[in-house]
Scaffold this active site. Sequence first.
Site, PDB file in Angstrom:
ATOM      1  N   LYS A  25      49.514  50.510  57.799  1.00 61.87           N
ATOM      2  CA  LYS A  25      50.898  50.717  58.216  1.00 61.87           C
ATOM      3  C   LYS A  25      50.989  52.084  58.877  1.00 61.87           C
ATOM      4  O   LYS A  25      51.052  53.112  58.210  1.00 61.87           O
ATOM      5  CB  LYS A  25      51.830  50.653  57.000  1.00 61.87           C
ATOM      6  N   GLU A  33      47.239  62.528  50.261  1.00 57.89           N
ATOM      7  CA  GLU A  33      47.400  63.923  50.687  1.00 57.89           C
ATOM      8  C   GLU A  33      48.837  64.072  51.134  1.00 57.89           C
ATOM      9  O   GLU A  33      49.318  63.300  51.980  1.00 57.89           O
ATOM     10  CB  GLU A  33      46.420  64.255  51.817  1.00 57.89           C
ATOM     11  N   CYS A  37      50.226  69.581  58.019  1.00 61.92           N
ATOM     12  CA  CYS A  37      50.268  69.703  56.558  1.00 61.92           C
ATOM     13  C   CYS A  37      49.820  71.088  56.124  1.00 61.92           C
ATOM     14  O   CYS A  37      50.247  71.597  55.090  1.00 61.92           O
ATOM     15  CB  CYS A  37      49.361  68.655  55.907  1.00 61.92           C
TER      16      CYS A  37
END
Length: 500
Positions: free
Chosen positions: A140, A221, A255
């Site tokens: 997805k 993560e 991130c």
Amino acid sequence: LDSIVVNDAIDGALEAKTQWAGLSQDERNSVFLKAAALAAGPWRQRLNAATMLGQGKTVWQAEIDAAVETIDFWRFAARWSEKIYEMQPPENEKNCTIWNRMEFRPLEGFVAAITPFNFLAIGANLPSSAVIMGNVALWKPAENAMLGSYYIYQILKEAGLPDGVIQFLPGDGKAFSDVALKHKMFAGLHFTGSTTVFNSLWKQVAENLDNYKSYPRIVGETGGKNFHVVHKSADFKHVVNSTVRGAFEYQGQKCSATSRMYLPAGIWNSFVKSALVSELASVKLGAADDFTSFITAVINERSFDRIQGYISRAIENKDVKLIAGGHCDKSVGYFIEPTVFEVSDPHYETMEEEIFGPVLTVYPYPDEMEWNDVLKLVDSTSQYALKELTVYPYPDEMEWKDVLKLVDSTSQYALTGAVFAQDRSAIEEAREALRDSAGNFYVNDKSTGSIVGQQPFGGSRKSGTNDKSGSASNLMRWVSPRSEKELFVPLQDWRYPSML
């Protein structure tokens, strides 16, 4: 995307699994090595262009993500899979009457891979790392990375990936997870995204635990509140340049982006503040297809509004100083200037919460720097010297160990962080004190830019499960090892020798 489509995808994946899992590791590796060659050659610029247009990356950021990191993920996955199969029992009996071996079986079921917008390489890696070990996956992709993700899927098909092994399922995330995570044959989740979403998915798995055939593997993560902590012995010009890159590359939407910085107050006020403002004045905010742009627009209006909310609250707070930027404009695109705040409260919200945008908050910690040292520093770095120097008094000095404790205790995250110092004892003290503060720890380098095969990526605490993407430890999460013993010589008697 609806439940019928997701269920059909699960059926198709499970049907394809027998043949795929039955291939040798070398045969599976060949698909991904060919995909890497295609991405490095005929598909390279198409991947880069899709990433620039779809995710708003500059040409430099697109190349190091969509091309370089994707290629590295696939090539190193093949390499690490070979290393895993080399981990066989070291000894058999001396008379060679038995044969011991380890089989690294794929998980029993399918893996769900949910990938983010900010790195196309993560979209390539999350389903691939499970699939290369013999699994099948439902993928997805993020809604804001659809075109590049589709190209990744097409590359894998061109490389020879059999039909059904990866099911490409763009669409609504809830429609996907409500079916996939409740299915009896759900075997694992490979996720990169927000901590909030990951928490909700983990809870959903826990609520359905009795339904599963096996205990699922959960690898994720998530967020980060990544730091630069600066010692008085650091190279301060290097700190400035590293922080501009670490905080503002790709609009702070990494991130690992630097979003909080701690440095001596004397250094900040005498040099780093003015140097940072000067450098940011030359940063170009523009379109992704303008090769002189350093940053472009943030990903969508929802993100723009959230980041603008943090900036507006900080500007209105009398205890927060706006040092640079602060302007937000969504009349044509979602543009936010590189923004720097200075705070006196090290626990102000922009020091603790993930913003995921071009916002850096600086806490100048009280230090023992002497005025003569400040003057020497300014004199030796005159390019950025202030016309008029002012000393800001800090009555309570902080020792280095106290600064490190503050860094460690401020945020719920532990993804990346960096220490800048020339003093080796200060570096070693930081390495020890911040042992649990960052899964990727940098010395005299920015908090971003991990390279596959060099710095396996991942963090702990609320930054994820720290299974290190791009490493053998991550691939091991997608196998269920079986120990095998084969006896060559038949047993002639059931009695022990001591009984005869």
